[in-house]
Write a protein that holds these residues in place. Structure first.
Motif, PDB file in Angstrom:
ATOM      1  N   MET A   1      75.010  47.370  79.897  1.00 29.47           N
ATOM      2  CA  MET A   1      75.100  46.397  78.814  1.00 29.47           C
ATOM      3  C   MET A   1      76.533  45.953  78.548  1.00 29.47           C
ATOM      4  SD  MET A   1      72.010  45.832  77.731  1.00 29.47           S
ATOM      5  CE  MET A   1      72.058  45.132  76.079  1.00 29.47           C
ATOM      6  N   PHE A   2      77.499  46.876  78.677  1.00 30.72           N
ATOM      7  CA  PHE A   2      78.815  46.582  78.108  1.00 30.72           C
ATOM      8  C   PHE A   2      79.989  46.634  79.068  1.00 30.72           C
ATOM      9  CE2 PHE A   2      76.136  47.978  74.654  1.00 30.72           C
ATOM     10  CZ  PHE A   2      76.164  46.801  73.927  1.00 30.72           C
ATOM     11  N   THR A   3      79.723  46.762  80.352  1.00 32.68           N
ATOM     12  CA  THR A   3      80.854  46.702  81.273  1.00 32.68           C
ATOM     13  C   THR A   3      80.456  45.722  82.360  1.00 32.68           C
ATOM     14  OG1 THR A   3      79.981  48.452  82.698  1.00 32.68           O
ATOM     15  CG2 THR A   3      81.420  49.139  80.894  1.00 32.68           C
TER      16      THR A   3
ATOM     17  N   VAL B   1      61.761  55.442  64.146  1.00 34.11           N
ATOM     18  CA  VAL B   1      61.773  56.796  63.584  1.00 34.11           C
ATOM     19  C   VAL B   1      62.441  57.807  64.516  1.00 34.11           C
ATOM     20  CG1 VAL B   1      59.734  56.364  62.160  1.00 34.11           C
ATOM     21  CG2 VAL B   1      59.455  57.488  64.360  1.00 34.11           C
ATOM     22  N   THR B   2      62.491  57.524  65.807  1.00 37.11           N
ATOM     23  CA  THR B   2      63.175  58.469  66.706  1.00 37.11           C
ATOM     24  C   THR B   2      64.634  58.066  66.921  1.00 37.11           C
ATOM     25  OG1 THR B   2      62.432  57.244  68.634  1.00 37.11           O
ATOM     26  CG2 THR B   2      61.057  59.100  67.938  1.00 37.11           C
ATOM     27  N   GLU B   3      65.122  57.166  66.089  1.00 38.19           N
ATOM     28  CA  GLU B   3      66.534  56.741  66.086  1.00 38.19           C
ATOM     29  C   GLU B   3      66.943  55.980  67.349  1.00 38.19           C
ATOM     30  OE1 GLU B   3      68.237  60.713  65.132  1.00 38.19           O
ATOM     31  OE2 GLU B   3      69.032  59.750  63.344  1.00 38.19           O
ATOM     32  N   GLN B   4      65.955  55.526  68.153  1.00 39.24           N
ATOM     33  CA  GLN B   4      66.334  54.751  69.340  1.00 39.24           C
ATOM     34  C   GLN B   4      66.973  53.420  68.939  1.00 39.24           C
ATOM     35  OE1 GLN B   4      63.243  54.568  72.469  1.00 39.24           O
ATOM     36  NE2 GLN B   4      62.283  56.280  71.442  1.00 39.24           N
ATOM     37  N   ILE B   5      66.522  52.886  67.782  1.00 38.94           N
ATOM     38  CA  ILE B   5      67.118  51.623  67.320  1.00 38.94           C
ATOM     39  C   ILE B   5      68.548  51.858  66.857  1.00 38.94           C
ATOM     40  CG2 ILE B   5      66.961  49.826  65.546  1.00 38.94           C
ATOM     41  CD1 ILE B   5      63.937  49.885  65.887  1.00 38.94           C
TER      42      ILE B   5
ATOM     43  N   VAL C   1      74.427  51.606  67.726  1.00 35.60           N
ATOM     44  CA  VAL C   1      75.693  52.303  67.941  1.00 35.60           C
ATOM     45  C   VAL C   1      76.371  51.814  69.215  1.00 35.60           C
ATOM     46  CG1 VAL C   1      76.677  54.536  68.568  1.00 35.60           C
ATOM     47  CG2 VAL C   1      75.091  54.366  66.665  1.00 35.60           C
ATOM     48  N   MET C   2      75.541  51.553  70.220  1.00 39.18           N
ATOM     49  CA  MET C   2      76.132  51.054  71.472  1.00 39.18           C
ATOM     50  C   MET C   2      76.596  49.613  71.322  1.00 39.18           C
ATOM     51  SD  MET C   2      73.332  52.406  74.130  1.00 39.18           S
ATOM     52  CE  MET C   2      72.781  54.086  74.121  1.00 39.18           C
ATOM     53  N   GLY C   3      76.259  48.970  70.208  1.00 35.71           N
ATOM     54  CA  GLY C   3      76.687  47.595  70.006  1.00 35.71           C
ATOM     55  C   GLY C   3      75.650  46.572  70.435  1.00 35.71           C
ATOM     56  N   VAL C   4      74.412  47.012  70.677  1.00 34.48           N
ATOM     57  CA  VAL C   4      73.354  46.072  71.052  1.00 34.48           C
ATOM     58  C   VAL C   4      72.759  45.493  69.771  1.00 34.48           C
ATOM     59  CG1 VAL C   4      71.104  45.850  72.189  1.00 34.48           C
ATOM     60  CG2 VAL C   4      72.791  47.470  73.059  1.00 34.48           C
ATOM     61  N   ASN C   5      72.516  44.195  69.759  1.00 28.76           N
ATOM     62  CA  ASN C   5      71.791  43.588  68.641  1.00 28.76           C
ATOM     63  C   ASN C   5      70.317  43.943  68.813  1.00 28.76           C
ATOM     64  OD1 ASN C   5      70.298  41.912  66.985  1.00 28.76           O
ATOM     65  ND2 ASN C   5      71.717  40.201  67.199  1.00 28.76           N
TER      66      ASN C   5
END
Ligand SMILES: Nc1ncnc2c1ncn2[C@@H]1O[C@H](COP(=O)(O)OP(=O)(O)O)[C@@H](O)[C@H]1O
Ligand SMILES: [Mg+2]
Lengths: 254, 219
Positions: free
Chosen positions: A105-107, B87-91, B96-100
Motif C-alpha cells: 500500500m505505502f511503498t 470488532v476485531t480491530e482490523q479497521i 493505523v497503516m494510513g489506509v482510508n
C-alpha cells in the motif's frame, strides 16, 4: 523517544485519561500496566492518533503530533507499527499477504523486493511454514507472530503492542515478549506495550508506567517495582500470591 | 484495488446466482399457475397467462423482490464481514497503516454491484422461462399462447423502469449494510444484531424507493 505531556481524554462525561505525562524511551520496551479499564488502550490509541487527546501533546522525537500537517501525519504513520490485542490480521488474506500489505500500500517497492522483505520478517518471527496459510488456520501464538511481522515489515521507529499476551498460554507469552524485546533492541525501536501480565513485567519491564483510573500512579523499572512502597502499585502487583512470595524472597536477598 | 473488486464480484454477485436462479425459476412458475387458475372465464384468452407472468416478473418480482432477498443475503454478508473487521480491530489496523478504511471497504462493493443488473436480467429471463414451462407442462396454455402473451402490449420503457430501479437498489445494497457494519460497536453478538438491523433498514429503504420511483416513472 515519545514524550507524552499532560494528556487528557474523555468520552462523553467519562474522563478516561486525567493528565498523563511520561517519556517512552528508544531501544527499550516501555510497559503500560494497570487494571482492565484503567485507560491503557485509550492511551495507546492516543499515541497512534486513533483518538485525539482533548488536552496535552504527544511528540515523536520532537515532532508534536497535533502540530503536523496531514501529509506529515501520514508520513509519521508509516514509521509506526502496531500489534493489536486480537492480532487484527486480515482474515481474507494469507500470512504473506498480511505481512506484505503495508509495503504494497505505502511503498513503491517492486513485487520481488516486497517478497524478499516479507520472507525476511516472516523468518525473523520464526514462522517459516506458514506463508500461504490463512489466519484462521493458525494458533493464537502464530497469529501474534504474524501480527508482529506485519508491524515491523516497514522498518518502524515506533512499535505499539496492545496486550500482546492476551489469550496465550504463559510459555508462549514469554516467547512473544522476548521476541518483541529482541526486535526492539535489534532495530533500536521505541516500543510501548500495554499489559496486565506481571510475567511480562518481570521479563521485559525496562520502563514501566502504572495507570490507575486514568492517572499515572507510578513509574520505574522492573527492579524498582519490587521495592517501592507506593500503595497503588503494590496493591496491583501483590494481588497474586506468587508475587507476594517473590517480594519476600527478594527482600531477603538484600 | 483490482483484486479487491474481483473478490467482491465473486462474494456478492457470483455467489448469489444460484439462489437467484432457483427462486426466479420456481416463483415464475407459480405466478403462471396462479394466473391460470384464476382465469376461469372462458372468454378471457389463454395468452393472458404469459402476459401476466411477464408483467409481474419484469416489473416487480425480479427487480424488487429479488433485491429484498439480496438484502438478506448480500446485505447480511456485507454487514457481518465489515462488522467483524470492526470488532476485531482490523479497521483500526487499516487506519493505523494510513489506509482510508471506509473507502477501501465500500468502494469495491459499489463497483462490484454495478454488475447487479445482470443478476436481475437473469432473474427476469428465468422467471419467464419458469412460467412458460409451468404453463405448458401443466396443461394451462399452449406454448404458442404463452409466447403470444409475452409479446403482448410490450412497452420498452418498462424494461428501462425495471433497470433504473435495479441500479438504485444496487446502490442501496452496497451502502446501507456497509454503514451498519462500519459504524457498529461491541462484539460478536452485536455483529449478529447489526446484520439483522441492517437487513430491516435495507429492505424498508428498497420498498420505499420502489414506491417513489414507481410514482415518478410510471404515472
Ligand atoms: N471509544 C470509546 N468510547 C467510550 N468509552 C470508551 C471508549 N474506549 C474506551 N472507553 C472507556 O475508557 C475506559 C478505559 O478503557 P481502556 O483504555 O480500553 O481500558 P484498558 O486499560 O483495559 O485497556 C473504559 O471505562 C472504557 O469503557
Ligand atoms: Mg485494553
Amino acid at each position: 523517544m515519545i514524550e507524552v505531556k499532560n494528556v487528557e481524554k474523555s468520552f462523553g462525561n467519562a474522563k478516561v485519561l486525567k493528565g498523563v505525562s511520561t517519556i517512552f524511551e528508544t531501544g527499550k520496551t516501555n510497559l503500560i500496566i494497570g487494571q482492565s479499564g484503567s485507560g491503557k488502550t485509550v492511551l495507546l490509541k492516543s499515541l497512534l492518533g486513533i483518538h485525539t487527546p482533548d488536552k496535552g501533546t504527544i511528540s515523536f522525537d520532537g515532532r508534536i503530533y497535533s502540530d503536523l500537517t496531514p501529509d506529515e501525519k501520514r508520513a509519521l504513520r508509516t514509521e509506526i507499527g502496531m500489534v493489536f490485542q486480537g492480532s487484527a490480521l486480515f482474515d481474507s488474506m494469507t500470512v504473506e499477504e498480511n505481512v506484505g500489505f503495508p509495503l504494497k500500500m505505502f511503498t513503491n517497492k517492486s513485487t520481488a523486493e516486497i517478497k524478499e522483505r516479507v520472507d525476511f520478517v516472516i523468518d525473523r518471527v520464526d514462522l517459516k511454514e506458514a506463508h500461504h496459510k490463512k489466519p484462521s488456520e493458525l494458533s493464537g501464538g502464530m497469529q501474534k507472530r504474524v501480527a508482529i511481522a506485519r508491524a515491523i515489515v516497514n522498518n518502524p521507529k515506533y512499535l505499539f503492542c496492545d496486550e500482546p499476551n492476551s489469550g496465550l498460554d504463559p510459555k508462549t507469552s514469554i516467547i512473544i515478549d522476548n521476541l518483541i524485546h529482541e526486535i526492539t533492541v535489534e532495530y533500536n525501536i521505541t516500543t510501548v506495550i500495554n499489559t496486565h501480565d506481571m510475567n511480562s513485567v518481570m521479563e521485559i519491564g525496562e520502563k514501566i508506567i502504572f495507570l490507575k483510573k486514568g492517572i499515572l500512579a507510578w513509574e520505574g523499572t522492573k527492579k524498582d517495582i519490587f521495592k517501592t512502597d507506593n500503595e497503588a502499585i503494590t496493591d496491583f502487583v501483590y494481588s497474586s500470591n506468587l508475587f507476594k512470595k517473590i517480594r519476600k524472597a527478594q527482600n531477603k536477598e538484600e | 484495488m483490482r483484486t479487491l473488486i474481483f473478490k467482491e464480484i465473486d462474494d456478492l454477485i457470483i455467489d448469489s446466482l444460484g439462489i437467484v436462479c432457483f427462486i426466479s425459476f420456481f416463483v415464475g412458475g407459480v405466478v403462471s399457475i396462479q394466473t391460470a387458475l384464476n382465469l376461469t372465464n372462458p372468454l378471457i384468452p389463454k395468452y393472458l397467462i404469459g402476459f401476466a407472468t411477464r408483467q409481474s416478473v419484469i416489473l416487480e418480482f425480479a427487480p424488487t423482490f429479488i433485491s429484498i432477498i439480496m438484502a438478506g443475503k448480500m446485505g447480511s454478508f456485507i454487514t457481518s464481514s465489515i462488522g467483524t473487521m470492526r470488532v476485531t480491530e482490523q479497521i483500526d489496523a487499516l487506519e493505523v497503516m494510513g489506509v482510508n478504511s471506509l473507502n477501501y471497504l465500500v468502494f469495491p462493493k459499489i463497483i462490484a454491484l454495478l454488475l447487479y443488473p445482470f443478476v436481475i436480467g437473469i432473474s427476469m429471463f428465468l422467471g419467464i422461462l419458469g412460467g412458460w414451462i409451468a404453463a405448458v407442462y401443466g396443461g394451462f396454455a399452449s406454448s404458442n399462447d404463452f409466447i403470444t402473451g409475452i409479446q403482448q402490449e410490450f412497452i420498452p420503457f418498462h424494461i428501462a423502469y425495471a433497470f433504473i430501479k435495479t441500479f438504485a437498489f444496487a446502490l442501496i445494497l452496497a451502502t446501507i449494510p456497509s454503514f451498519h457494519g462500519y459504524y457498529m460497536k461491541g462484539g460478536a453478538l452485536e455483529v449478529g444484531k447489526a446484520s439483522t438491523v441492517s437487513f430491516v433498514w435495507t429492505a424498508v429503504t428498497i420498498i420505499l424507493v420502489n414506491y417513489i420511483l414507481t410514482q415518478l416513472l410510471l404515472t
